[in-house]
Design a protein around this motif. Sequence first.
Motif, short mmCIF file in Angstrom:
data_model
loop_
_atom_site.label_atom_id
_atom_site.label_comp_id
_atom_site.label_asym_id
_atom_site.label_seq_id
_atom_site.Cartn_x
_atom_site.Cartn_y
_atom_site.Cartn_z
N CYS A 268 37.15 50.78 68.65
CA CYS A 268 37.16 49.32 68.56
C CYS A 268 38.20 48.71 69.49
O CYS A 268 37.97 47.65 70.09
CB CYS A 268 37.43 48.89 67.11
N ALA A 269 39.35 49.37 69.63
CA ALA A 269 40.39 48.89 70.54
C ALA A 269 39.91 48.92 71.98
O ALA A 269 40.11 47.96 72.75
CB ALA A 269 41.66 49.73 70.37
N ALA A 270 39.25 50.02 72.37
CA ALA A 270 38.72 50.12 73.73
C ALA A 270 37.68 49.04 73.98
O ALA A 270 37.61 48.47 75.08
CB ALA A 270 38.12 51.51 73.94
N CYS A 271 36.85 48.76 72.97
CA CYS A 271 35.84 47.70 73.11
C CYS A 271 36.49 46.35 73.34
O CYS A 271 36.10 45.61 74.26
CB CYS A 271 34.98 47.67 71.85
N SER A 272 37.50 46.01 72.55
CA SER A 272 38.13 44.69 72.66
C SER A 272 38.81 44.52 74.01
O SER A 272 38.69 43.47 74.66
CB SER A 272 39.14 44.52 71.52
N ALA A 273 39.54 45.56 74.46
CA ALA A 273 40.24 45.46 75.74
C ALA A 273 39.25 45.37 76.90
O ALA A 273 39.45 44.60 77.84
CB ALA A 273 41.16 46.66 75.92
N ILE A 330 40.18 39.65 57.41
CA ILE A 330 39.24 39.14 58.41
C ILE A 330 39.42 37.64 58.62
O ILE A 330 39.43 37.14 59.76
CB ILE A 330 37.80 39.46 57.97
N ALA A 331 39.59 36.89 57.51
CA ALA A 331 39.79 35.44 57.62
C ALA A 331 41.08 35.12 58.37
O ALA A 331 41.11 34.26 59.25
CB ALA A 331 39.80 34.80 56.24
N ALA A 332 42.16 35.84 58.02
CA ALA A 332 43.43 35.62 58.70
C ALA A 332 43.34 36.00 60.17
O ALA A 332 43.86 35.30 61.05
CB ALA A 332 44.54 36.41 58.01
N GLY A 333 42.66 37.12 60.47
CA GLY A 333 42.51 37.55 61.85
C GLY A 333 41.70 36.56 62.67
O GLY A 333 42.02 36.30 63.83
N SER A 334 40.64 35.97 62.07
CA SER A 334 39.85 34.97 62.78
C SER A 334 40.71 33.78 63.18
O SER A 334 40.61 33.27 64.30
CB SER A 334 38.68 34.52 61.90
N TRP A 335 41.56 33.34 62.25
CA TRP A 335 42.44 32.20 62.54
C TRP A 335 43.50 32.57 63.59
O TRP A 335 43.74 31.81 64.53
CB TRP A 335 43.11 31.74 61.25
N ILE A 336 44.10 33.76 63.45
CA ILE A 336 45.16 34.17 64.38
C ILE A 336 44.62 34.31 65.79
O ILE A 336 45.17 33.74 66.75
CB ILE A 336 45.80 35.49 63.91
N TRP A 337 43.53 35.08 65.95
CA TRP A 337 43.02 35.31 67.31
C TRP A 337 42.39 34.04 67.89
O TRP A 337 42.44 33.83 69.11
CB TRP A 337 42.03 36.46 67.30
N GLY A 338 41.83 33.18 67.04
CA GLY A 338 41.34 31.90 67.53
C GLY A 338 42.48 31.02 68.04
O GLY A 338 42.35 30.35 69.07
N SER A 339 43.61 31.05 67.33
CA SER A 339 44.78 30.29 67.77
C SER A 339 45.34 30.83 69.08
O SER A 339 45.74 30.07 69.97
CB SER A 339 45.87 30.32 66.69
N VAL A 340 45.38 32.17 69.20
CA VAL A 340 45.87 32.77 70.45
C VAL A 340 44.96 32.38 71.61
O VAL A 340 45.44 32.03 72.70
CB VAL A 340 45.94 34.31 70.30
N ALA A 341 43.63 32.42 71.39
CA ALA A 341 42.69 32.05 72.46
C ALA A 341 42.85 30.59 72.86
O ALA A 341 42.76 30.26 74.05
CB ALA A 341 41.26 32.32 72.00
N GLU A 342 43.10 29.72 71.89
CA GLU A 342 43.21 28.30 72.19
C GLU A 342 44.54 27.96 72.86
O GLU A 342 44.59 27.15 73.78
CB GLU A 342 43.05 27.48 70.91
N ASN A 343 45.62 28.57 72.40
CA ASN A 343 46.96 28.22 72.90
C ASN A 343 47.35 29.03 74.14
O ASN A 343 48.22 28.59 74.90
CB ASN A 343 47.99 28.43 71.82
N SER A 345 45.08 32.29 76.02
CA SER A 345 43.82 32.52 76.73
C SER A 345 42.96 33.47 75.91
O SER A 345 43.46 34.19 75.03
CB SER A 345 44.07 33.12 78.12
N LEU A 346 41.67 33.48 76.23
CA LEU A 346 40.74 34.38 75.55
C LEU A 346 41.09 35.83 75.84
O LEU A 346 41.02 36.70 74.95
CB LEU A 346 39.31 34.05 76.02
N SER A 347 41.48 36.13 77.07
CA SER A 347 41.84 37.51 77.43
C SER A 347 43.04 37.99 76.64
O SER A 347 43.09 39.13 76.18
CB SER A 347 42.10 37.61 78.94
N TRP A 348 44.04 37.11 76.48
CA TRP A 348 45.23 37.48 75.69
C TRP A 348 44.83 37.82 74.26
O TRP A 348 45.36 38.78 73.67
CB TRP A 348 46.23 36.33 75.71
N ALA A 349 43.93 37.07 73.68
CA ALA A 349 43.51 37.32 72.30
C ALA A 349 42.82 38.68 72.17
O ALA A 349 43.09 39.45 71.25
CB ALA A 349 42.59 36.20 71.82
#
Length: 512
Positions: A268-273, A330-343, A345-349
Amino acid sequence: MMQTVAIGWLMATASTSDLMVALVQAASTLPSFILSVFVGAIADNLSRRGIMLVGRSLIAAASAILTALIALGFADPWVILGVSFVIGCGVALNDPAWQASIGDIVERRDIPPAVTLLNIGFNTIRSVGPALGGVAVASLGPLITLLLSTLSFAVPLGVIWRCKWSVQSTPLPRERIRTAIYDGARFTAISSVIKAAIARAALLGLAGIATLALLPLVVRDNLNGGPTEYGMLMAGFGSGAFFAGITAGHFRRLMSLEWLIKLACLACAACSASLAAASSVGAAATVLALGGAGWVLAWSGLGVSVQLASPRWVVGRTISIYYALTYGGIAAGSWIWGSVAENYSLSWALVGSAGALVLVAAVGFGLPVLENQDTDHDPVEGFEAPAVAVELRSRSGPIVVRIQYEIPDEKTEQFLALMHQRRRAQSRLGARHWTVERDLQEPGHWTETFRTPTWTDYLRLNHRRAAADKELNEGLLGLHKAEHPPVMKLSIERPAGHPRRADHIAPFIARI
C-alpha cells in the motif's frame, strides 16, 4: 461502488475544496465509529439478520433521498455530506451484524477462508462497479447513476429476507445493553490478540485511506481526466484486490499472518508513493492494482485475527469495536490527508501517507497480529445452576462467589501462575472485582473471590466457559491437596447501613 463514484465525482464538481472531497470518505465512515459499539451489543442479543435488514433499508432510503434531492437541484456539498453520513449509519448497522454472522453460518475452521471470500466478493465488485459507475456518470450523468444504484439495493435486501440461518440459542434472558457494552469492552481490553489487531487496523485506516480518499483529485488535477478515468482507476484497484484475494490461502501457507500484514502495508505504501508520480491512467491503474492487493490482504488478515479470538457470545461486540476504531482511523485519515492536500499539495499528502504506512508495518515488530486458529471458544455444556436456600430472581444481586483452595507451600508459585491466568479468564467471562487472598493464620488456605452484578450474570458467566477454562480448572484442582474438591460458597450482598425500601413499607401496610 457506482454510488461511490457518483457521489465522489459529484462532490469534486460541486466544490472546489480538496478537504470537502476527502470528507466524503469521512462522512460515510464516521457513523461506524460512533454507532458500532452500540450495534455490536444489539447484534449479540437480538436477531443479527433483523439488524441487517434495518441497516440495508436505511441505506436504500438514504440513497433514494439523495437521488430525489439531486433531481430537484439540491446538489449542495453539505447535503451530499449529510446524506453520505446517513448511508454510513446504515452501513454501521449492517456490517457488524453481518461479520458476526459468519461464525453462525460456517464452522470455525472455515472462518479464515470465509472472511477472505467476503473480501474477494466485495473487491470483485470493486473492480466492476467503479468502471460501470464511471461510464454511467460520463454518459448518463450522476442522477441516473444514483437512481440505478438505489434500485440495486433491493437485491441484498431480498437476499437477506429470503435467507435464514440457525443461531445457537441460550436459556438465559437477553443482556441489558449497558451491561452488554461493558462486558464487550472489558473482554476486548483483556484480549491482547484483539487489542493488537484493532490497534493495527486503526493505524492502517489512518495511514492508508489517502489513496482512496484523494483519488478523485488525482484524476482531476494530475491526470486531467473525468469520471470514466476515475472508474478505470478504481477498477485497477479492485482487480489487484481480487487476484490477491484468490491467492490469499497460498500466501498464508507461505508466511505467518503478521508477515503477510507487513508486506501488505508495504504494498500500500508503494502504491501511494507511486501514485503521486503517475503521469498516465495506465501507470496509475497499475500501481493501484498493487495497492488493492495489499489492501485486501491486510484487512482480511486483521479481520480473521479478531474473528478467531472472539467467542460467539461476544463476537458482535468485538467486531463492532474493531469497526469503530478502524472507521475512526479512516475518518481521521481522510480529514488529515485532505487537509495536507489543500494546505500543501496532493503529492505531499500521498507521499506522507506512504511514509505512515511504512511505520504501520514497522509497528508489527512490537505489536504483532496473531491467528489463534487452534483455540476453542465454544462453550462447554453440562453446567447446572447450584441449589440455593434463598429465593432469587433474575435481577437479584450482587452475587459474591468464594472458592477455597488448600495449596501446599511448595506449589505456591505454580498456584499463583495459574491464578494469573484465572483472573484474565474469569474477567473475560464477566467476573468483577476478582481477588485472591491468603489466610495469615493458615498459609495453605487460599480464597478466590469475585462478583457478578446479578444472579443471571452469574449463570451467564458459567454458560460461557470454554474448553480452555475447563483445563485451567483442572490444573487448579491438581494443586489442591485436600481430599474434597475446592469449596465454593455463594452469597448475595446486602447493605447494612441502609434498610431496604421494603423493610419500611411492610410495617406501614400492616398498620393500615
